[in-house]
Structure formats: C-alpha cells, structure tokens
Design a protein around this motif. Structure first.
Motif, PDB file in Angstrom:
ATOM      1  N   THR A 269      21.364  12.992   6.804  1.00 24.07           N
ATOM      2  CA  THR A 269      22.522  12.223   7.273  1.00 24.07           C
ATOM      3  C   THR A 269      22.474  10.740   6.927  1.00 24.07           C
ATOM      4  O   THR A 269      23.511  10.078   6.950  1.00 24.07           O
TER       5      THR A 269
ATOM      6  N   PRO B 134      18.105  18.172  14.640  1.00 22.31           N
ATOM      7  CA  PRO B 134      19.338  17.735  15.297  1.00 22.31           C
ATOM      8  C   PRO B 134      19.278  17.946  16.806  1.00 22.31           C
ATOM      9  O   PRO B 134      18.507  18.775  17.308  1.00 22.31           O
ATOM     10  N   PHE B 135      20.101  17.199  17.527  1.00 26.19           N
ATOM     11  CA  PHE B 135      20.095  17.265  18.987  1.00 26.19           C
ATOM     12  C   PHE B 135      20.367  18.681  19.482  1.00 26.19           C
ATOM     13  O   PHE B 135      19.768  19.124  20.464  1.00 26.19           O
ATOM     14  N   GLU B 136      21.268  19.392  18.812  1.00 24.69           N
ATOM     15  CA  GLU B 136      21.619  20.740  19.253  1.00 24.69           C
ATOM     16  C   GLU B 136      20.400  21.646  19.294  1.00 24.69           C
ATOM     17  O   GLU B 136      20.244  22.481  20.193  1.00 24.69           O
ATOM     18  N   LYS B 137      19.517  21.484  18.303  1.00 27.19           N
ATOM     19  CA  LYS B 137      18.304  22.291  18.270  1.00 27.19           C
ATOM     20  C   LYS B 137      17.349  21.900  19.392  1.00 27.19           C
ATOM     21  O   LYS B 137      16.726  22.753  20.028  1.00 27.19           O
ATOM     22  N   MET B 138      17.228  20.591  19.627  1.00 28.25           N
ATOM     23  CA  MET B 138      16.317  20.127  20.678  1.00 28.25           C
ATOM     24  C   MET B 138      16.800  20.549  22.055  1.00 28.25           C
ATOM     25  O   MET B 138      16.005  20.752  22.975  1.00 28.25           O
ATOM     26  N   ALA B 139      18.126  20.682  22.215  1.00 28.75           N
ATOM     27  CA  ALA B 139      18.700  21.015  23.522  1.00 28.75           C
ATOM     28  C   ALA B 139      18.780  22.518  23.771  1.00 28.75           C
ATOM     29  O   ALA B 139      19.182  22.944  24.849  1.00 28.75           O
ATOM     30  N   GLU B 140      18.410  23.330  22.787  1.00 23.99           N
ATOM     31  CA  GLU B 140      18.475  24.775  22.964  1.00 23.99           C
ATOM     32  C   GLU B 140      17.527  25.236  24.059  1.00 23.99           C
ATOM     33  O   GLU B 140      16.423  24.705  24.214  1.00 23.99           O
TER      34      GLU B 140
ATOM     35  N   PRO C 168      14.534  15.907   9.934  1.00 32.79           N
ATOM     36  CA  PRO C 168      14.886  15.584  11.315  1.00 32.79           C
ATOM     37  C   PRO C 168      15.491  16.787  12.045  1.00 32.79           C
ATOM     38  O   PRO C 168      16.232  17.582  11.457  1.00 32.79           O
TER      39      PRO C 168
END
Length: 230
Positions: free
Chosen positions: A79, A114-120, A112
């Motif tokens: 990104t 992404p936030f979506e992966k960390m929040a799973e 890196p």
C-alpha cells in the motif's frame, strides 16, 4: 563478534554456541563482520589466528537475522510507495554477499498484516502444539542419526548423509532441477533446500521427501528469486 584480543576471549559467535544468534538490521553491519560468519555457519567452529597464538572456538549456533527490503523500508509494500531508486535498493541488498545468503537456509519476505486479519477471531495454531510437533521431528532425527556420532539434526548432514536420507524421487528431482535452472541456484543452495525439505517431511511424519515438501522448501528462498531487488 569474532573474539580474540591480547587475553583471548570468545566473541558473540562462540557465546551463541548451542543457542541462537540474532542480528537485527543485517545490512547495517560492517560487511567484513558479516563475512566472518561464513566459516562458522559452514564448519560450526571458528578459528582465530594472531601473531602469538592460534585458537579454535566452538560455534554451532542458529543464525536469525532481520532486515528491511530497502533504505526507506517500503520496497514491495502493498500500500505504500518506495521512494528509493533501483540503484539504492540494489546497493542496500548488495551489502549482504551471495555466499553468506547461500548459507541461510530459510529466507522469508514478511508482508504487512492488514487490520482485518489481526482482528479475526480464528486463531492460528498455538505455540504449545507447534512445540510438540518440533519435539517429535527432533526425535525422528535423533533416531535417524543415532549411528552417526556428532550428527544430531538434519542441518548437520553432509553430502554422504544427504544422498542417504534426503534424496527426492524423480518427480521431486524434476522440480528441483527446474528451480535450480530458473533461480540460478548454487550447489550450496541445493544442499540447503534438501535439508529443509527433509525437515518438512519429518514434521509431516513422512519417511520420504515428496515433491510438496521440496516445493515448500524452495518457496522459503525469497532472496534467490529473480527480480527480488528490482
């Protein structure tokens, strides 16, 4: 790093014997210091010669290193835009010589998360189960090398043992031949791939190295890929 001095003392390489040596920001180290790592990574000991003495220290350690892909840190970032020109990226990577990279079994490019992966909520395999699988694989290797004094794990195998315990089938040889040609890999990289593939097979409780094990081992050599540095 090496040790020595008027009153001989072991350096960091020997102090990490039977342990782990972690080097952060690998290209920032003096190139001469990095080149010193080549002998102990290959021979598992380091020789120090001075005018009045010559010493040999044990140096069987696991090397773990980290680095940015370029001076600004954003080369190949999904990104953000890298502000380095191709020459800067190449000069930065060239601080680490090919012979040293050859001696590093696993080279992985981390992108890196992404936030979506960390929040799973779905969690990955926990450390306890990973540790159990590693212990089982180590037991397999201990049994395999019981008749070979001084050899305790796949990483210590030399050419004769590689031929005996890490020879792939015809399909695997074809895959390895294609990778060697396409990536222009060295003979040392060939041996390293076989050692990693043997370990992957052990983790999979497989007596033989299959093409899937070889494909995974080859994928762990990110810095050998053509065009990685632009």
């Amino acid at each position: 790093m090496v040790g020595g001095g008027a009153n001989p003392q072991p350096g960091e390489i020997s102090l990490a014997h039977n342990g782990l040596l972690f080097l952060d920001e690998l290209p920032e180290f003096n190139r001469g210091v990095l080149e010193v790592l080549r002998q102990p990574l290959e021979d598992r000991h380091i020789s120090i010669s001075r005018a009045k003495y010559s010493l040999d220290y044990p140096a069987s350690f696991m090397l773990v290193a980290s680095m940015n892909p370029c001076p600004c840190g954003y080369y190949n970032h999904p990104t953000r835009t890298c502000v380095c020109n191709p020459g800067q990226v190449q000069r930065y990577l060239n601080r680490i010589s090919g012979p040293l990279l050859d001696r590093i079994d696993i080279q992985i490019e981390i992108v890196p998360v992404p936030f979506e992966k960390m929040a799973e909520e779905n969690r990955a395999e926990n450390s306890a189960s990973i540790r159990g699988r590693v212990i089982e694989a180590r037991k397999i290797q201990a049994q395999r090398f019981a008749a070979h004094p001084g050899i305790y794990c796949n990483a210590q195998m030399e050419a004769g043992l590689l031929h005996q315990y890490a020879r792939p089938d015809e399909q695997g040889l074809d895959l390895l031949r294609a990778a060697m040609t396409r990536l222009n890999l060295s003979a040392r990289a060939y041996d390293r791939i076989l050692k990693v593939a043997r370990t992957i097979a052990d983790l999979d409780h497989s007596e033989h190295i299959r093409s899937t094990h070889l494909a995974e081992a080859i994928s762990y050599r990110n810095l050998d890929r053509e065009g990685w540095a632009g």
